[in-house]
Design a protein around this motif. Structure first.
Motif, short mmCIF file in Angstrom:
data_model
loop_
_atom_site.label_atom_id
_atom_site.label_comp_id
_atom_site.label_asym_id
_atom_site.label_seq_id
_atom_site.Cartn_x
_atom_site.Cartn_y
_atom_site.Cartn_z
N ALA A 27 0.38 -0.98 0.18
CA ALA A 27 0.06 -0.17 0.09
C ALA A 27 0.65 1.38 0.15
O ALA A 27 1.97 1.10 0.78
CB ALA A 27 -0.98 0.20 1.50
N PHE A 28 0.39 2.41 -0.85
CA PHE A 28 0.92 3.52 -1.32
C PHE A 28 0.52 5.03 -0.99
O PHE A 28 -0.80 4.14 -1.62
CB PHE A 28 2.64 3.33 -2.04
CG PHE A 28 1.29 3.19 -3.44
CD1 PHE A 28 1.30 2.00 -4.23
CD2 PHE A 28 1.55 4.02 -3.79
CE1 PHE A 28 0.52 1.94 -5.67
CE2 PHE A 28 0.95 4.39 -5.39
CZ PHE A 28 -0.24 2.15 -5.85
N PRO A 29 1.65 6.08 -0.47
CA PRO A 29 0.05 7.00 -1.10
C PRO A 29 0.00 7.36 -2.09
O PRO A 29 1.12 7.84 -2.87
CB PRO A 29 0.72 7.73 -0.30
CG PRO A 29 2.12 7.72 0.23
CD PRO A 29 2.46 6.21 0.00
N THR A 30 -0.82 8.28 -2.32
CA THR A 30 -0.86 8.59 -4.05
C THR A 30 -1.53 10.08 -3.19
O THR A 30 -2.00 10.87 -2.51
CB THR A 30 -1.81 8.17 -5.43
OG1 THR A 30 -3.79 8.68 -4.77
CG2 THR A 30 -1.94 6.95 -5.29
N GLU A 31 -1.88 11.18 -4.93
CA GLU A 31 -2.13 12.44 -3.93
C GLU A 31 -3.85 12.82 -4.24
O GLU A 31 -5.03 12.92 -3.19
CB GLU A 31 -2.31 13.50 -5.42
CG GLU A 31 -2.70 13.11 -6.79
CD GLU A 31 -1.93 12.31 -7.47
OE1 GLU A 31 -1.46 11.70 -6.74
OE2 GLU A 31 -2.25 12.69 -8.51
N THR A 32 -4.47 11.40 -4.53
CA THR A 32 -5.95 11.33 -4.08
C THR A 32 -6.41 10.00 -2.56
O THR A 32 -6.88 10.88 -2.11
CB THR A 32 -6.50 10.38 -5.81
OG1 THR A 32 -5.65 9.16 -5.49
CG2 THR A 32 -6.68 11.16 -6.66
N VAL A 33 -6.04 9.13 -2.89
CA VAL A 33 -6.25 8.00 -2.40
C VAL A 33 -5.67 7.31 -2.24
O VAL A 33 -3.97 7.09 -2.91
CB VAL A 33 -7.13 7.07 -2.72
CG1 VAL A 33 -9.04 8.11 -2.43
CG2 VAL A 33 -7.77 6.04 -3.18
N TYR A 34 -5.08 6.34 -0.45
CA TYR A 34 -3.65 5.15 -1.00
C TYR A 34 -4.47 4.13 -2.14
O TYR A 34 -5.32 3.53 -1.97
CB TYR A 34 -3.84 4.46 0.93
CG TYR A 34 -2.65 5.14 1.64
CD1 TYR A 34 -3.79 7.08 1.85
CD2 TYR A 34 -1.52 5.17 2.15
CE1 TYR A 34 -2.38 7.52 2.79
CE2 TYR A 34 -0.68 6.36 2.46
CZ TYR A 34 -1.18 6.91 3.18
OH TYR A 34 -0.61 8.11 3.84
N ALA A 52 -6.09 -9.50 -1.38
CA ALA A 52 -6.86 -8.84 -0.36
C ALA A 52 -7.60 -7.90 0.55
O ALA A 52 -8.54 -7.57 1.54
CB ALA A 52 -5.16 -7.96 -0.34
N LYS A 53 -8.52 -7.71 -0.97
CA LYS A 53 -9.42 -6.56 -0.81
C LYS A 53 -10.87 -7.31 -0.90
O LYS A 53 -12.16 -6.40 -0.58
CB LYS A 53 -9.18 -5.81 -2.15
CG LYS A 53 -8.36 -4.50 -2.31
CD LYS A 53 -8.37 -3.38 -3.65
CE LYS A 53 -10.28 -3.27 -3.48
NZ LYS A 53 -10.41 -1.40 -3.35
N SER A 140 -8.14 1.51 -4.69
CA SER A 140 -7.69 1.98 -3.31
C SER A 140 -7.65 1.00 -2.61
O SER A 140 -7.96 -0.65 -2.30
CB SER A 140 -9.25 2.64 -3.29
OG SER A 140 -10.32 1.67 -3.79
N ALA A 141 -6.33 1.25 -1.33
CA ALA A 141 -6.45 -0.12 -0.68
C ALA A 141 -7.33 -0.32 0.74
O ALA A 141 -7.13 -0.41 2.16
CB ALA A 141 -4.73 0.40 -0.01
N ASN A 142 -8.35 -0.24 0.48
CA ASN A 142 -9.85 -0.60 1.20
C ASN A 142 -9.98 -1.56 1.10
O ASN A 142 -10.27 -2.17 -0.42
CB ASN A 142 -10.70 0.45 1.04
CG ASN A 142 -11.20 0.85 -0.24
OD1 ASN A 142 -11.03 1.40 -0.93
ND2 ASN A 142 -12.27 0.53 -0.57
N MET A 159 -6.88 -3.54 6.29
CA MET A 159 -5.24 -4.67 5.59
C MET A 159 -4.71 -5.17 6.76
O MET A 159 -3.33 -5.87 5.94
CB MET A 159 -4.91 -3.70 3.88
CG MET A 159 -5.75 -3.24 3.55
SD MET A 159 -6.02 -4.55 2.97
CE MET A 159 -7.43 -4.07 1.17
N GLN A 160 -4.72 -5.50 8.11
CA GLN A 160 -3.67 -5.73 8.53
C GLN A 160 -3.81 -6.94 8.58
O GLN A 160 -4.81 -7.62 8.23
CB GLN A 160 -3.95 -5.37 10.26
CG GLN A 160 -3.15 -5.70 10.88
CD GLN A 160 -3.19 -4.83 12.30
OE1 GLN A 160 -4.37 -4.71 12.70
NE2 GLN A 160 -1.88 -4.27 13.29
#
Ligand code: TXA
Ligand code: MG
Length: 343
Positions: A27-34, A52-53, A140-142, A159-160
């Motif tokens: 998982a990594f940051p972007t300017e919009t969402v992770y 994972a999702k 998105s990382a959700n 995601m833990q």
């Protein structure tokens, strides 16, 4: 699996790139969402994103690139209109749907003949793509159907134990996902509104069509132009109600709904713009911001926070749909599963 959270720096980017090259998801940051990234050209790695999702396999992913040269490998054809948009808005929160090249696996595109591509502007995202030397497929990382993450803590919550690493780059600036624009037809079609607005696109290209599904539920039996539109979205644990209409009637209705729910012993919160602090004084309100831009940027954070507080009912004021208001209302209506009270 243990999930590490590391602040963004040269060493953590190297670690993340190493994991990506080993076929892992990060998982990594972007300017919009992770985002939840994997090597876009490796089906086995991409499948781990879906696992994972808990994402339905028929919902395609966006491929993230750091240089326009990579386009030639991923796409069959890029026309002039698409080039104009890239020149103006890349790097940034604009995703273009283009005809795909054979190298892009079906797992990424859900078997479609098109591929969605964007060049993010977040320095950590660009550094990760360059360091790993690959185009990165990333939704998105959700968990599928839940609120998109705008902070590393949100990602961890969903995601833990499911992914090895989260890069923490602080809160995301835009706060809603990228604009998705289908460039494969005669006219450009807006499939999802985001940080690059209709007004901004129309300044560059004529004839933009806004897909009906942006503000309306999909009709029974209709096929979604963007598969993501048919799936449940942005659902917090709380029930969400949207109140829409002329300001004084909206305030009156919102107060009445709030008071009735509270009388039933429910934990309630109001989502509203800054200029309502007096109107809802003494009620549990969560101010999103002054303009639709900061309201959109704060929406997901608010939904995550209210879930954390155990709020059961969120009453949200509708905004107008100009500029970032369109992205804001698109997300809010989906969070509410289109439960709207028109007053
Ligand atoms: O801002 C963003 O776009 C974030 C960050 C991580 O970059 N990513 C993101 O991905 O929001 P995701 O998977 O949550 O949303 C991708 C959307 C979905 O609605 C999907 O259906 C649509 O893009 N999409 C992807 N490929 C498509 C295609 N070939 N044709 C039409 N829609 C497509
Ligand atoms: Mg998503």
């Amino acid at each position: 699996m243990k999930t590490d959270i590391l602040p963004v720096n040269a060493a953590s980017i190297k670690r993340a790139a190493f994991l990506l090259r080993a076929g892992e998801v990060v998982a990594f940051p972007t300017e919009t969402v992770y985002g939840l990234g994997a090597d876009a050209l490796r089906p086995g790695a991409v499948l781990k994103i879906f696992a994972a999702k808990g994402r339905p396999a028929d919902n395609p992913l966006i491929v993230h690139i750091a240089e326009t040269d990579t386009l030639d490998m991923l796409t069959a054809h890029v026309d002039n209109r698409a080039r104009q948009l890239m020149d103006r808005f890349w790097p940034g929160p604009l995703t273009l749907v283009l005809p795909k090249a054979g190298v892009v696996p079906d797992t990424v595109t859900a078997g479609l003949s098109t591929v969605a591509i964007r060049m993010p502007s977040h320095p950590a995202a660009l550094a990760l793509i360059k360091e790993s030397g690959m185009p990165i497929a990333a939704p998105s990382a959700n968990r599928s159907g839940r609120t998109s993450p705008t902070a590393a803590a949100h990602v961890l919550g969903d995601m833990q134990g499911r992914i090895p690493l989260i890069l923490d780059g602080g809160p995301c600036g835009v706060g809603v996902e990228s604009t998705v624009l289908d460039m494969t037809g005669e006219r450009p079609v807006l499939l999802r509104p985001g940080g690059v607005t209709v007004e901004m696109i129309s300044d560059v290209l004529p004839g933009l069509v806004v897909d009906r599904a942006v503000l309306h539920p999909l009709e029974e039996g209709a096929t979604a132009r963007s598969p993501g539109m048919k799936h449940k979205h942005y659902a917090p644990d709380a029930q969400v109600l949207v109140v829409r209409g002329e300001a004084s009637r909206v305030i009156e209705k919102t107060r009445a709904l709030y008071d009735a729910a509270q009388a039933q012993g429910k934990r309630v919160a109001i989502l509203c713009p800054q200029n309502r602090t007096e109107a809802y004084a003494l009620r549990n309100m969560h101010v999103l911001g002054t303009h639709t831009q900061d309201m959109a940027a704060n929406l997901f954070e608010a939904l995550w926070a209210l879930d954390g507080e155990g709020v059961e009912l969120i009453i949200a004021e509708a905004t107008d749909t100009r500029d970032m208001g369109l992205a804001l209302m698109n997300r809010l209506l989906r969070a509410a599963d289109f439960s709207v009270i028109d007053v």
